[in-house]
Scaffold this active site. Sequence first.
Site, short mmCIF file in Angstrom:
data_model
loop_
_atom_site.label_atom_id
_atom_site.label_comp_id
_atom_site.label_asym_id
_atom_site.label_seq_id
_atom_site.Cartn_x
_atom_site.Cartn_y
_atom_site.Cartn_z
N LYS A 52 -9.85 -72.17 85.08
CA LYS A 52 -10.86 -71.32 86.00
C LYS A 52 -11.37 -72.18 87.11
O LYS A 52 -11.58 -71.85 88.08
CB LYS A 52 -12.20 -71.02 85.07
CG LYS A 52 -11.84 -70.00 83.98
CD LYS A 52 -13.05 -69.58 83.17
CE LYS A 52 -13.50 -70.81 82.43
NZ LYS A 52 -12.74 -71.33 81.11
N ARG B 151 -14.65 -75.00 70.31
CA ARG B 151 -14.71 -74.41 71.49
C ARG B 151 -13.76 -73.29 71.64
O ARG B 151 -14.28 -72.26 72.00
CB ARG B 151 -14.16 -75.12 72.82
CG ARG B 151 -15.40 -76.38 73.15
CD ARG B 151 -14.86 -77.48 74.06
NE ARG B 151 -14.55 -76.94 75.37
CZ ARG B 151 -13.68 -77.48 76.21
NH1 ARG B 151 -13.07 -78.56 75.97
NH2 ARG B 151 -13.45 -77.05 77.38
N ARG C 161 -12.55 -85.72 79.21
CA ARG C 161 -13.89 -85.12 78.88
C ARG C 161 -14.08 -85.40 77.45
O ARG C 161 -13.16 -85.19 76.62
CB ARG C 161 -13.75 -83.55 79.50
CG ARG C 161 -14.17 -83.47 80.61
CD ARG C 161 -14.02 -82.00 81.15
NE ARG C 161 -14.76 -81.16 80.20
CZ ARG C 161 -14.96 -79.73 80.45
NH1 ARG C 161 -14.27 -79.35 81.63
NH2 ARG C 161 -15.07 -78.92 79.61
P1 AMP Z 1 -17.11 -75.90 80.49
O1 AMP Z 1 -16.77 -76.94 81.49
O2 AMP Z 1 -17.22 -74.50 81.18
O3 AMP Z 1 -15.96 -75.60 79.30
O4 AMP Z 1 -18.64 -76.03 79.82
C1 AMP Z 1 -18.62 -77.08 79.19
C2 AMP Z 1 -19.81 -76.78 78.02
O5 AMP Z 1 -20.88 -76.56 78.77
C3 AMP Z 1 -19.60 -75.81 77.00
O6 AMP Z 1 -18.75 -76.22 76.04
C4 AMP Z 1 -20.98 -75.09 76.70
O7 AMP Z 1 -21.67 -76.23 75.87
C5 AMP Z 1 -22.00 -75.68 78.11
N1 AMP Z 1 -21.84 -74.29 78.80
C6 AMP Z 1 -21.17 -74.06 80.00
N2 AMP Z 1 -21.47 -72.81 80.42
C7 AMP Z 1 -22.12 -72.17 79.55
C8 AMP Z 1 -22.73 -70.89 79.34
N3 AMP Z 1 -22.51 -69.87 80.09
N4 AMP Z 1 -23.66 -70.64 78.05
C9 AMP Z 1 -23.96 -71.64 77.17
N5 AMP Z 1 -23.41 -72.75 77.34
C10 AMP Z 1 -22.42 -73.30 78.39
#
Ligand code: AMP
Length: 212
Positions: free
Chosen positions: A16, A169, A158
Amino acid sequence: MKQFNFILFGPPGAGKGTQAKTIGSKFNVVHLSTGDMIRDAKDDPAFAVYLTSGQLVPDNVIDDMVFKRLAKDDCKSGFLLDGFPRTIFQAKQLDDFLRKQNRQITKVFFINIGHEEVIRRLGGRRVCPSCGGSFNIDLKPPKKAGICDFCGGELIHRKDDTPETIKERLEVYDRQTSPLAEYYEKKGCMVKINGEVSPEKVFEQIEAAIAN
Ligand code: AMP
């Protein structure tokens, strides 16, 4: 110029972030990554815990962050949401927010990859905190180990790309986020994208869907 309001969703590691950068530079949209927002706020212990556990930040907290950002002037000419919504509740709140502002979602791109591919990609992922560049020590190594090809920044692993957190996740994705596919399919604005091909081929599918 036509106004686009896009959503990118899919499992962790679907690409993404990579696609968001390309879409953002080719179309006039502001890229909003909720994951980046949470990482930027990681010094606040209230957020750090979510990044290490793989759990989602509570809906009301993330909704508030996103809607404040979407209300800013630069988003009025178009936006691309990357990582939001992540629950049906968030999707419904977003619908309400946009409806009140007479705005609507142009397209939702569902970039799909299987669980095995998620594990393969995230296990070796290294990212550049400075420019967002993403590499993989096995599948797409940087030219110089540990250094970003694009900006020379130092690559990091990360905190949520460890085997335990990846597993968590994926479970969170299956339980809380994957129902969004049905939600947006019913609305008729979703396009399914095969994410298990090169980033260029993924972008071709997205571009073709936008042209439609
Ligand atoms: P990502 O980089 O999109 O995988 O996001 C990293 C972390 O941020 C996720 O594992 C969640 O803990 C938090 N996070 C990101 N977007 C959201 C969302 N829309 N709702 C809740 N938590 C989020």
